[in-house]
Design a protein around this motif. Structure first.
Motif, PDB file in Angstrom:
ATOM      1  N   SER A  37       0.870  -1.168   0.000  1.00  9.53           N
ATOM      2  CA  SER A  37       0.000   0.000   0.000  1.00  9.53           C
ATOM      3  C   SER A  37       0.908   1.219   0.000  1.00  9.53           C
ATOM      4  O   SER A  37       1.629   1.463   0.966  1.00  9.53           O
ATOM      5  CB  SER A  37      -0.904   0.007   1.235  1.00  9.53           C
ATOM      6  N   LEU A  38       0.913   1.956  -1.106  1.00  6.85           N
ATOM      7  CA  LEU A  38       1.774   3.124  -1.270  1.00  6.85           C
ATOM      8  C   LEU A  38       0.932   4.381  -1.107  1.00  6.85           C
ATOM      9  O   LEU A  38      -0.033   4.598  -1.840  1.00  6.85           O
ATOM     10  CB  LEU A  38       2.432   3.106  -2.652  1.00  6.85           C
ATOM     11  N   TRP A  39       1.304   5.203  -0.127  1.00 10.92           N
ATOM     12  CA  TRP A  39       0.589   6.442   0.169  1.00 10.92           C
ATOM     13  C   TRP A  39       1.376   7.623  -0.357  1.00 10.92           C
ATOM     14  O   TRP A  39       2.556   7.796  -0.040  1.00 10.92           O
ATOM     15  CB  TRP A  39       0.393   6.576   1.673  1.00 10.92           C
ATOM     16  N   LEU A  40       0.723   8.448  -1.164  1.00 11.25           N
ATOM     17  CA  LEU A  40       1.338   9.645  -1.727  1.00 11.25           C
ATOM     18  C   LEU A  40       0.883  10.855  -0.924  1.00 11.25           C
ATOM     19  O   LEU A  40      -0.311  11.134  -0.825  1.00 11.25           O
ATOM     20  CB  LEU A  40       0.930   9.808  -3.195  1.00 11.25           C
ATOM     21  N   THR A  41       1.859  11.562  -0.355  1.00  6.77           N
ATOM     22  CA  THR A  41       1.565  12.743   0.443  1.00  6.77           C
ATOM     23  C   THR A  41       2.535  13.852   0.048  1.00  6.77           C
ATOM     24  O   THR A  41       3.547  13.597  -0.611  1.00  6.77           O
ATOM     25  CB  THR A  41       1.701  12.461   1.953  1.00  6.77           C
ATOM     26  N   GLY A  42       2.253  15.063   0.473  1.00  3.44           N
ATOM     27  CA  GLY A  42       3.150  16.168   0.164  1.00  3.44           C
ATOM     28  C   GLY A  42       3.398  16.271  -1.327  1.00  3.44           C
ATOM     29  O   GLY A  42       2.486  16.125  -2.143  1.00  3.44           O
ATOM     30  N   GLU A  43       4.647  16.494  -1.694  1.00  2.00           N
ATOM     31  CA  GLU A  43       4.985  16.711  -3.109  1.00  2.00           C
ATOM     32  C   GLU A  43       4.833  15.461  -3.974  1.00  2.00           C
ATOM     33  O   GLU A  43       4.728  15.561  -5.193  1.00  2.00           O
ATOM     34  CB  GLU A  43       6.390  17.289  -3.237  1.00  2.00           C
ATOM     35  N   SER A  44       4.797  14.284  -3.366  1.00  2.00           N
ATOM     36  CA  SER A  44       4.576  13.077  -4.174  1.00  2.00           C
ATOM     37  C   SER A  44       3.127  12.974  -4.640  1.00  2.00           C
ATOM     38  O   SER A  44       2.810  12.175  -5.514  1.00  2.00           O
ATOM     39  CB  SER A  44       4.970  11.820  -3.402  1.00  2.00           C
ATOM     40  N   SER A  45       2.260  13.804  -4.077  1.00  2.00           N
ATOM     41  CA  SER A  45       0.845  13.794  -4.459  1.00  2.00           C
ATOM     42  C   SER A  45       0.645  13.948  -5.957  1.00  2.00           C
ATOM     43  O   SER A  45      -0.278  13.371  -6.537  1.00  2.00           O
ATOM     44  CB  SER A  45       0.094  14.928  -3.741  1.00  2.00           C
ATOM     45  N   TRP A  46       1.505  14.729  -6.573  1.00  2.00           N
ATOM     46  CA  TRP A  46       1.360  14.994  -8.010  1.00  2.00           C
ATOM     47  C   TRP A  46       1.473  13.720  -8.849  1.00  2.00           C
ATOM     48  O   TRP A  46       0.938  13.661  -9.959  1.00  2.00           O
ATOM     49  CB  TRP A  46       2.401  16.018  -8.453  1.00  2.00           C
ATOM     50  N   PHE A  47       2.120  12.694  -8.339  1.00  2.00           N
ATOM     51  CA  PHE A  47       2.293  11.460  -9.108  1.00  2.00           C
ATOM     52  C   PHE A  47       1.016  10.626  -9.172  1.00  2.00           C
ATOM     53  O   PHE A  47       0.975   9.607  -9.860  1.00  2.00           O
ATOM     54  CB  PHE A  47       3.466  10.645  -8.571  1.00  2.00           C
ATOM     55  N   ALA A  48      -0.019  11.070  -8.494  1.00  2.00           N
ATOM     56  CA  ALA A  48      -1.329  10.416  -8.605  1.00  2.00           C
ATOM     57  C   ALA A  48      -2.075  10.887  -9.849  1.00  2.00           C
ATOM     58  O   ALA A  48      -3.115  10.341 -10.190  1.00  2.00           O
ATOM     59  CB  ALA A  48      -2.169  10.694  -7.364  1.00  2.00           C
ATOM     60  N   LEU A  49      -1.527  11.877 -10.532  1.00  2.00           N
ATOM     61  CA  LEU A  49      -2.164  12.411 -11.742  1.00  2.00           C
ATOM     62  C   LEU A  49      -1.541  11.796 -12.990  1.00  2.00           C
ATOM     63  O   LEU A  49      -0.324  11.594 -13.047  1.00  2.00           O
ATOM     64  CB  LEU A  49      -2.000  13.931 -11.798  1.00  2.00           C
ATOM     65  N   PRO A  50      -2.356  11.515 -13.998  1.00  2.00           N
ATOM     66  CA  PRO A  50      -1.835  10.938 -15.245  1.00  2.00           C
ATOM     67  C   PRO A  50      -0.737  11.819 -15.849  1.00  2.00           C
ATOM     68  O   PRO A  50      -0.868  13.044 -15.903  1.00  2.00           O
ATOM     69  CB  PRO A  50      -3.062  10.896 -16.157  1.00  2.00           C
ATOM     70  N   GLY A  51       0.356  11.188 -16.246  1.00  2.00           N
ATOM     71  CA  GLY A  51       1.441  11.867 -16.933  1.00  2.00           C
ATOM     72  C   GLY A  51       2.471  12.527 -16.036  1.00  2.00           C
ATOM     73  O   GLY A  51       3.577  12.828 -16.483  1.00  2.00           O
ATOM     74  N   ARG A  52       2.153  12.763 -14.784  1.00  2.00           N
ATOM     75  CA  ARG A  52       3.081  13.487 -13.914  1.00  2.00           C
ATOM     76  C   ARG A  52       4.317  12.652 -13.562  1.00  2.00           C
ATOM     77  O   ARG A  52       5.415  13.193 -13.432  1.00  2.00           O
ATOM     78  CB  ARG A  52       2.389  13.954 -12.641  1.00  2.00           C
ATOM     79  N   ALA A  53       4.154  11.354 -13.402  1.00  2.00           N
ATOM     80  CA  ALA A  53       5.307  10.502 -13.078  1.00  2.00           C
ATOM     81  C   ALA A  53       6.316  10.505 -14.228  1.00  2.00           C
ATOM     82  O   ALA A  53       7.520  10.401 -13.997  1.00  2.00           O
ATOM     83  CB  ALA A  53       4.854   9.083 -12.763  1.00  2.00           C
ATOM     84  N   PRO A  65       6.995   5.851 -13.959  1.00  2.00           N
ATOM     85  CA  PRO A  65       5.842   5.165 -14.569  1.00  2.00           C
ATOM     86  C   PRO A  65       5.992   3.644 -14.563  1.00  2.00           C
ATOM     87  O   PRO A  65       5.019   2.924 -14.349  1.00  2.00           O
ATOM     88  CB  PRO A  65       5.799   5.716 -15.996  1.00  2.00           C
ATOM     89  N   ASP A  66       7.216   3.156 -14.769  1.00  5.05           N
ATOM     90  CA  ASP A  66       7.450   1.707 -14.748  1.00  5.05           C
ATOM     91  C   ASP A  66       7.256   1.143 -13.338  1.00  5.05           C
ATOM     92  O   ASP A  66       6.687   0.064 -13.164  1.00  5.05           O
ATOM     93  CB  ASP A  66       8.862   1.377 -15.237  1.00  5.05           C
ATOM     94  N   LEU A  67       7.726   1.877 -12.343  1.00  3.50           N
ATOM     95  CA  LEU A  67       7.569   1.425 -10.963  1.00  3.50           C
ATOM     96  C   LEU A  67       6.096   1.417 -10.559  1.00  3.50           C
ATOM     97  O   LEU A  67       5.624   0.461  -9.933  1.00  3.50           O
ATOM     98  CB  LEU A  67       8.383   2.316 -10.021  1.00  3.50           C
ATOM     99  N   ILE A  68       5.370   2.460 -10.930  1.00  4.09           N
ATOM    100  CA  ILE A  68       3.941   2.524 -10.622  1.00  4.09           C
ATOM    101  C   ILE A  68       3.199   1.376 -11.300  1.00  4.09           C
ATOM    102  O   ILE A  68       2.366   0.712 -10.679  1.00  4.09           O
ATOM    103  CB  ILE A  68       3.353   3.889 -11.036  1.00  4.09           C
ATOM    104  N   GLU A  69       3.520   1.124 -12.547  1.00  2.00           N
ATOM    105  CA  GLU A  69       2.860   0.031 -13.260  1.00  2.00           C
ATOM    106  C   GLU A  69       3.171  -1.311 -12.604  1.00  2.00           C
ATOM    107  O   GLU A  69       2.305  -2.172 -12.487  1.00  2.00           O
ATOM    108  CB  GLU A  69       3.269   0.011 -14.732  1.00  2.00           C
ATOM    109  N   GLY A  70       4.406  -1.486 -12.142  1.00  2.00           N
ATOM    110  CA  GLY A  70       4.771  -2.724 -11.445  1.00  2.00           C
ATOM    111  C   GLY A  70       3.991  -2.908 -10.156  1.00  2.00           C
ATOM    112  O   GLY A  70       3.557  -4.013  -9.831  1.00  2.00           O
ATOM    113  N   ILE A  71       3.802  -1.828  -9.423  1.00  2.00           N
ATOM    114  CA  ILE A  71       3.032  -1.879  -8.180  1.00  2.00           C
ATOM    115  C   ILE A  71       1.591  -2.268  -8.483  1.00  2.00           C
ATOM    116  O   ILE A  71       1.023  -3.173  -7.866  1.00  2.00           O
ATOM    117  CB  ILE A  71       3.097  -0.527  -7.439  1.00  2.00           C
ATOM    118  N   ARG A  72       1.002  -1.597  -9.458  1.00  2.00           N
ATOM    119  CA  ARG A  72      -0.402  -1.874  -9.801  1.00  2.00           C
ATOM    120  C   ARG A  72      -0.570  -3.266 -10.386  1.00  2.00           C
ATOM    121  O   ARG A  72      -1.533  -3.967 -10.062  1.00  2.00           O
ATOM    122  CB  ARG A  72      -0.926  -0.822 -10.772  1.00  2.00           C
TER     123      ARG A  72
END
Length: 121
Positions: A37-53, A65-72
């Motif tokens: 379970s990865l929680w995005l807070t503070g400045e990492s919040s922007w990575f919850a938006l498409p394209g920002r990563a 993007p590769d790491l996020i896809e691996g997590i999902r």
């Protein structure tokens, strides 16, 4: 070994190495069969938006993007902090596929469950 790993990442482009470490640990754990379970807070919040990563760059680090896809792909959960989302004008409809918005009560519940290890970056 913990059955679940809860990771809170507070850093984004403002602290790229710390940010990358959090996403890398989450992706490796997920690929290893750990429930993540990865929680995005503070400045990492922007990575919850498409394209920002895709805008994030750090030499010698795996692309976010590769790491996020691996997590999902491994069934990991990505959560954006409620207050962080509100401060940035981010709504549930704005998020990358599979992400959610939740608050401190949910974070504490996840982090305090039996068999859970929690990390903060």
């Amino acid at each position: 070994m913990a059955k679940k790993l809860v990771i809170k990442v507070t850093a984004g482009a403002d602290a790229p190495e710390r940010c990358s470490q959090a996403f890398t640990v989450a992706a490796v754990a997920a690929a290893s069969g750990v429930e993540v379970s990865l929680w995005l807070t503070g400045e990492s919040s922007w990575f919850a938006l498409p394209g920002r990563a895709a805008e994030f760059e750090l030499p010698h680090a795996a692309p976010l993007p590769d790491l996020i896809e691996g997590i999902r792909a491994a069934g990991g959960l990505i959560t954006l902090c409620t207050q962080c989302a509100a401060r940035r004008g981010i709504e549930e409809k704005d998020l990358i596929e599979g992400a959610r918005i939740a608050g401190a009560q949910v974070f504490v519940s996840e982090a305090m469950a039996d068999g859970v290890q929690a990390l903060v970056y």
